[in-house]
Design an enzyme around this catalytic site. Structure first.
Site, PDB file in Angstrom:
ATOM      1  N   CYS A   2       0.872  -1.167   0.000  1.00 13.60           N
ATOM      2  CA  CYS A   2       0.000   0.000   0.000  1.00 13.60           C
ATOM      3  C   CYS A   2       0.907   1.214   0.000  1.00 13.60           C
ATOM      4  O   CYS A   2       1.629   1.465   0.962  1.00 13.60           O
ATOM      5  CB  CYS A   2      -0.896  -0.003   1.232  1.00 13.60           C
ATOM      6  SG  CYS A   2      -1.975   1.438   1.327  1.00 13.60           S
ATOM      7  N   GLU A 107      -3.852   0.703  -5.692  1.00 16.01           N
ATOM      8  CA  GLU A 107      -2.902  -0.340  -6.073  1.00 16.01           C
ATOM      9  C   GLU A 107      -2.637  -0.140  -7.558  1.00 16.01           C
ATOM     10  O   GLU A 107      -3.525   0.281  -8.310  1.00 16.01           O
ATOM     11  CB  GLU A 107      -3.448  -1.749  -5.813  1.00 16.01           C
ATOM     12  CG  GLU A 107      -3.542  -2.118  -4.352  1.00 16.01           C
ATOM     13  CD  GLU A 107      -2.215  -2.174  -3.603  1.00 16.01           C
ATOM     14  OE1 GLU A 107      -1.139  -2.007  -4.226  1.00 16.01           O
ATOM     15  OE2 GLU A 107      -2.248  -2.382  -2.384  1.00 16.01           O
TER      16      GLU A 107
END
Length: 180
Positions: A2, A107
């Protein structure tokens, strides 16, 4: 992994959602819609010392034993599979857990022709949720304290799997208090 996330909830809703009595003055300016929170940013974090409270911490864990703050940029994420073993995370995993409020995260999908394609992942209802996190306090040579955090990652769920091989640990609201 992340590497960017979103938070765009009102301060009043944050206080109600997490059962926080008050929001510190220093946090007020950070509780505005933020759509590209990056490593190194100061972020509102929820801790439980001695009761649930909001604290501002820098994203990128600097363990208490580190020689300098530079290590923080390497420790923006912690793998769930090894947090109880790695020296950088072991102490925080036992004693310093936190919630990282978010309304979405990015992402990047690798595409041979285009490079990387960002995908915003959020709840269908766009309500806030919490990443599982760890934090620590580090002091510089003058004794000034810095609080920093990392986001725990895990293997992806079915939604994220086609995009990336890791994703943040998203806690069910019912276990947030148990986590911290």
């Amino acid at each position: 992994m992340c590497g960017r996330f979103v938070y765009d909830e009102k301060p009043k809703n944050l206080r109600e959602r997490y059962g926080i009595k008050e929001i510190p003055e220093a946090a007020q300016s950070l509780l505005i819609p933020r759509y590209n929170i990056a490593p190194g940013a100061n972020v509102p974090i929820i801790t439980n010392y001695p009761e649930k409270e909001l604290e501002i911490m820098k994203w990128g864990l600097v363990p208490f034993w580190a020689e300098n703050q530079g290590i923080g940029y390497k420790l923006i994420n912690a793998r769930a599979e090894t947090i109880d073993k790695k020296p950088s995370f072991k102490n925080s995993f036992k004693n310093k857990r936190c919630l990282v409020p978010a309304t979405g995260f990015y992402e990047w999908e690798k595409d041979d022709g285009l490079g990387k394609i960002p995908h915003l992942i959020q709840r269908k209802d766009k309500k806030p949720f919490s990443f599982a996190g760890l934090f620590d306090s580090w002091k510089d040579a003058e004794g000034k304290e810095f609080k920093t955090f990392t986001i725990i990652t895990t293997t992806p769920n079915k939604l994220v799997e086609p995009i990336h091989n890791r994703m943040p640990v998203i806690l069910d609201k019912n276990v947030e208090t148990d986590w911290i």
